[in-house]
Scaffold this active site. Sequence first.
Site, PDB file in Angstrom:
ATOM      1  N   SER A   1      44.249   0.909  57.112  1.00 39.05           N
ATOM      2  CA  SER A   1      44.082  -0.516  56.828  1.00 39.05           C
ATOM      3  C   SER A   1      42.877  -0.760  55.912  1.00 39.05           C
ATOM      4  O   SER A   1      42.863  -0.277  54.789  1.00 39.05           O
ATOM      5  CB  SER A   1      43.978  -1.258  58.163  1.00 39.05           C
ATOM      6  OG  SER A   1      44.129  -2.624  57.985  1.00 39.05           O
TER       7      SER A   1
ATOM      8  N   ASP B   1      55.455  -4.721  58.228  1.00 36.73           N
ATOM      9  CA  ASP B   1      54.017  -4.890  58.386  1.00 36.73           C
ATOM     10  C   ASP B   1      53.623  -6.336  58.082  1.00 36.73           C
ATOM     11  O   ASP B   1      53.825  -6.810  56.966  1.00 36.73           O
ATOM     12  CB  ASP B   1      53.325  -3.915  57.412  1.00 36.73           C
ATOM     13  CG  ASP B   1      51.839  -3.815  57.655  1.00 36.73           C
ATOM     14  OD1 ASP B   1      51.245  -4.809  58.105  1.00 36.73           O
ATOM     15  OD2 ASP B   1      51.275  -2.743  57.390  1.00 36.73           O
TER      16      ASP B   1
ATOM     17  N   HIS C   1      51.906  -3.073  61.441  1.00 33.91           N
ATOM     18  CA  HIS C   1      50.652  -2.610  60.848  1.00 33.91           C
ATOM     19  C   HIS C   1      49.999  -1.500  61.680  1.00 33.91           C
ATOM     20  O   HIS C   1      48.940  -1.008  61.333  1.00 33.91           O
ATOM     21  CB  HIS C   1      49.705  -3.808  60.710  1.00 33.91           C
ATOM     22  CG  HIS C   1      48.581  -3.569  59.732  1.00 33.91           C
ATOM     23  ND1 HIS C   1      48.810  -3.333  58.393  1.00 33.91           N
ATOM     24  CD2 HIS C   1      47.231  -3.500  59.903  1.00 33.91           C
ATOM     25  CE1 HIS C   1      47.640  -3.155  57.787  1.00 33.91           C
ATOM     26  NE2 HIS C   1      46.678  -3.249  58.681  1.00 33.91           N
TER      27      HIS C   1
END
Lengths: 201, 315
Positions: free
Chosen positions: A102, A152, A183
């Site tokens: 991320s 996501d 995610h």
Amino acid sequence: MKHIFNKGKDSTKPTLLLLHGTGGNELDLLPIAGRIDDEASVLSVRGNVLENGMLRFFRRLAEGVFDEEDLIFRTKELNEFLDESAAKYNFDRDNMIAIGYSNGANIAASLLFHYQNALKGAILHHPMVPRKGIVLPDLSGKSVFIAAGKNDPICSPMESTELQSLFEKANAKIEVHWENSGHQLTVDEVEAAAYWYRRVF
Amino acid sequence: MQKTTGIHHITAMVNDAQRSIDFYAGILGLRLVKKTINFDRPEVYHLYFGNETGQPGAVITFFPWSNQLKGRIGTGQVGVTSFIIPNQSIKFWANRLKKFRIRFIQSLRFGEKYLQFQDPDGLEIELVERNEGPKNNWSFGEVDSEVAIKGFGGAILISTQPNKTADVLENVLGLECLGQEASFLRFKSDGQFGNTIDIKLTPSVRGLKGAGTVHHIAWRAKDDQDLLRWRTLLQDKEYYPTEIRDRNYFNAVYFHEQGGILFEIATDPPGFSVDEAVAELGNKLMLPSWLEPKREELEEALPTVEVRVLEGDQS
């Protein structure tokens, strides 16, 4: 920068640079490094920015809206930190693979976007396109693994595909692994990354 | 089936706080109902404009940040935000826009006449006459409550995959499809305003986030229990919503629909009077409790702004 350095058994292996997601810390990805290569040295860095009490690698205004100026500054800071660390811990600066999730994947991608020799390769879990409209350095000889989620909520599949094509245009070798999930960092995608790593390095 | 009553709020990115206040309060006559900060970036304002009480369905919010690069309106975004004005007021508004030298065009969609124009950052705005919804009791400058904007009419969504976006509106949010006209597909919810959503069917350029673009559109949930049900539904349908986030004036979850647009579902309560009386809304900089100790420092860093009657608009 706050960090952990664990010297590996085999100094010819790449050094794994670990970059956590928003709200994480330098301990988060240590188990993943073990799964990728348990003989490699590991440098795990803590993000320098606090957002709402959560650690990050660079500032943003809202989801997907980055502070470009801060991103550029933080990317430079991280790159210089890698230079210093290589000297301090005596590892091969030219043989470094980033593993980021991320926000950590975004700054890893940003290293590749801004510095030709910052990384030899990268495993990017759920990255976004860190900057739009810039010319990437020639990334010939670099290999990048992208793990993306078809559902996501933070990073759309379109974004992952765009990142892939930007890296490809810069001559990097890319492999994209798609998960049906969102995610989150899944066991499956870590295993796919480990399999990729063994084939490529 | 679970249904939203319509839009809760729309949030957009702009470059300058005072310029936005002059436009949305000064020219459009909306009320600044909350002046707070971006919780993730406390040196950036978060400004909320609405009708007198800041009802859900009437609130447009902004992150005014001078460092923000210009965006581009396109796919994966809300392309146009529509407001409802009372019947017979379109002439007043056309004259008012002319007076402030705002170029507009008139267009027709689904039998309704729209005035379309841009805000100073390039956001696409339109006004449409409708009977629905209560009168807005707020008046400002020459905009009295007989002509005042009542709330959102709706929005035009620009999707990367219009069919998928239509599917979310119909089968997740519970809107009713009214049909297609020319290049728009129209959906409707039961709310009094914020209830008409059009999906643009003709191709558009890819959107880029940045100043002058909408960041997200939020849909109404009745309360926290309702929000939990929405979250479960979104999980079941594999939209992977975020965890519930506390936004002080509402609780919210976020998800990207498959057309690339960032959707939020937000609760009606507690609303904007949770920390200020209705009569005082927007007068003072409001901070979350954990930033209150830094008030002085933050007030220093934020640009000074005011709601002001614009030149030539004394009434």
